[in-house]
Design a protein around this motif. Sequence first.
Motif, PDB file in Angstrom:
ATOM      1  N   TYR A 154      13.207 -40.581 -48.786  1.00 17.50           N
ATOM      2  CA  TYR A 154      13.971 -41.421 -49.596  1.00 17.50           C
ATOM      3  C   TYR A 154      13.674 -40.851 -51.059  1.00 17.50           C
ATOM      4  O   TYR A 154      14.681 -40.515 -51.712  1.00 17.50           O
ATOM      5  N   ALA A 155      12.410 -40.709 -51.550  1.00 22.33           N
ATOM      6  CA  ALA A 155      11.953 -40.039 -52.657  1.00 22.33           C
ATOM      7  C   ALA A 155      12.396 -38.509 -52.841  1.00 22.33           C
ATOM      8  O   ALA A 155      12.781 -38.396 -53.916  1.00 22.33           O
ATOM      9  N   MET A 156      12.418 -37.698 -51.735  1.00 20.39           N
ATOM     10  CA  MET A 156      12.947 -36.377 -51.796  1.00 20.39           C
ATOM     11  C   MET A 156      14.416 -36.485 -51.869  1.00 20.39           C
ATOM     12  O   MET A 156      14.988 -35.577 -52.784  1.00 20.39           O
ATOM     13  N   LEU A 157      15.117 -37.180 -51.327  1.00 16.05           N
ATOM     14  CA  LEU A 157      16.443 -37.402 -51.415  1.00 16.05           C
ATOM     15  C   LEU A 157      17.071 -37.502 -53.015  1.00 16.05           C
ATOM     16  O   LEU A 157      18.156 -36.882 -53.375  1.00 16.05           O
ATOM     17  N   LEU A 158      16.456 -38.588 -53.531  1.00 23.47           N
ATOM     18  CA  LEU A 158      16.814 -38.975 -54.868  1.00 23.47           C
ATOM     19  C   LEU A 158      16.039 -38.059 -55.957  1.00 23.47           C
ATOM     20  O   LEU A 158      16.086 -38.458 -57.121  1.00 23.47           O
ATOM     21  N   GLU A 159      15.094 -37.112 -55.300  1.00 24.85           N
ATOM     22  CA  GLU A 159      14.494 -36.347 -56.490  1.00 24.85           C
ATOM     23  C   GLU A 159      13.479 -36.841 -57.241  1.00 24.85           C
ATOM     24  O   GLU A 159      13.080 -36.533 -58.187  1.00 24.85           O
ATOM     25  N   ILE A 238      20.445 -28.931 -47.057  1.00 29.63           N
ATOM     26  CA  ILE A 238      19.231 -29.624 -47.179  1.00 29.63           C
ATOM     27  C   ILE A 238      19.376 -31.135 -47.412  1.00 29.63           C
ATOM     28  O   ILE A 238      18.619 -31.817 -46.639  1.00 29.63           O
ATOM     29  N   LYS A 239      20.186 -31.502 -48.575  1.00 29.89           N
ATOM     30  CA  LYS A 239      20.282 -32.837 -48.590  1.00 29.89           C
ATOM     31  C   LYS A 239      20.575 -33.492 -47.442  1.00 29.89           C
ATOM     32  O   LYS A 239      20.314 -34.910 -47.446  1.00 29.89           O
ATOM     33  N   GLU A 240      21.611 -33.037 -46.690  1.00 21.16           N
ATOM     34  CA  GLU A 240      22.007 -33.786 -45.453  1.00 21.16           C
ATOM     35  C   GLU A 240      20.911 -34.018 -44.558  1.00 21.16           C
ATOM     36  O   GLU A 240      20.802 -35.128 -44.049  1.00 21.16           O
ATOM     37  N   SER A 262      28.850 -34.630 -53.890  1.00 21.10           N
ATOM     38  CA  SER A 262      29.580 -34.457 -55.030  1.00 21.10           C
ATOM     39  C   SER A 262      28.704 -34.388 -56.188  1.00 21.10           C
ATOM     40  O   SER A 262      28.982 -33.516 -57.067  1.00 21.10           O
ATOM     41  N   SER A 263      27.655 -35.082 -56.540  1.00 22.13           N
ATOM     42  CA  SER A 263      26.690 -34.774 -57.428  1.00 22.13           C
ATOM     43  C   SER A 263      26.164 -33.515 -57.407  1.00 22.13           C
ATOM     44  O   SER A 263      25.938 -32.830 -58.535  1.00 22.13           O
ATOM     45  N   ILE A 264      25.951 -33.036 -56.558  1.00 18.19           N
ATOM     46  CA  ILE A 264      25.189 -31.729 -56.273  1.00 18.19           C
ATOM     47  C   ILE A 264      26.179 -30.622 -56.550  1.00 18.19           C
ATOM     48  O   ILE A 264      25.837 -29.690 -57.185  1.00 18.19           O
ATOM     49  N   ARG A 265      27.468 -30.878 -56.143  1.00 17.34           N
ATOM     50  CA  ARG A 265      28.408 -29.991 -56.603  1.00 17.34           C
ATOM     51  C   ARG A 265      28.923 -29.870 -58.279  1.00 17.34           C
ATOM     52  O   ARG A 265      28.951 -28.727 -58.832  1.00 17.34           O
ATOM     53  N   LEU A 266      28.485 -31.128 -59.020  1.00 23.13           N
ATOM     54  CA  LEU A 266      28.471 -31.369 -60.078  1.00 23.13           C
ATOM     55  C   LEU A 266      27.456 -30.307 -60.962  1.00 23.13           C
ATOM     56  O   LEU A 266      27.556 -29.747 -61.924  1.00 23.13           O
TER      57      LEU A 266
END
Length: 327
Positions: A154-159, A238-240, A262-266
Amino acid sequence: MKFSIVITTHNRLTLLKRAMNSALAQTIPCEVIVVDDGSSDGTDMYVQGRRKELLDMGDTRLIYHRHATTLGHSGTVNQGVALATGNWVKLVDDDDYLAPNCIEEMVKAIAGRPDAVICSCRAIQVNENENEISRSRQVGKGTLLYIPQDEIHYAMLLELLPFGTPVQVAFSRSAFLKSGGWDTRFDTNYDDIDSWIKIAKFGDAIFINKCLACRTVWTGSFNSKFTVEKRLEMNLIIKEKIYFCISEKYRHSLPKLSDIKSSIRLHWGFVALKKIKIISALKIYLKTDFSMAASRLFIKRLVARDCLDKLLKESQENTLLFVRENR
């Protein structure tokens, strides 16, 4: 607890010497394994000579293994861990180096958390002349942060928990072997993060809020060869992977996977613009959903990093570059 330092190298002898010196100068002596991915620049002669010098002094710590043919970075890491006899492994790429007390600090931290399988620290990013460029960010408050297993992904996903590059990370050898090692399909492009995701399934994590390593940022690095589009593609994969590893405990509070993507694409579109790669940025943005949720995630990340940069610029702390002190 026994540590093995695994240094991977390929045709970068000048940089390798620095990495080796930092590994052999640790305040807690440990096994140092140099795995040479078929270098042709004199690496073999140098390391064999250094090993003989140490053996003549009764020092058996340095081990050398050379591949006859190139396996790639991921395969070389796997070989190094297979050769290691320590129950914990510290990776070092040949262009990076360690603070003298890196292993000592990690040993202390791990001793307080016997269920830990992965340990990371902050790093100083330096240029080719060993001048500081930036520092990786602090995580939470205090010197040590312990993260239970069910909170890691969870912490990794939200950086919120950036384990970082190989020079920042140590891991349990048994957890690494259970995880299947590094995936050679990702070679030098998120292969490290993919490994941290898998290792974190087997125990707790530790983050040390001290700069215990230096990472060289330069044009000759492996991942600098990838296009922005390729980096984006792997980042999404990786995020998935992380998303589907998250504990049920946190699933109710997760952003939608589509918004995260979408936020990663941004983010990568923004990176392309900063690099003046206008066509790449346009290609990325044409495939991006500019939803409010995605925009909020992107802005939150951007603001957090901007605040960190300002704090670093305002800091008057003197940088001590570890190798210069120990040559």
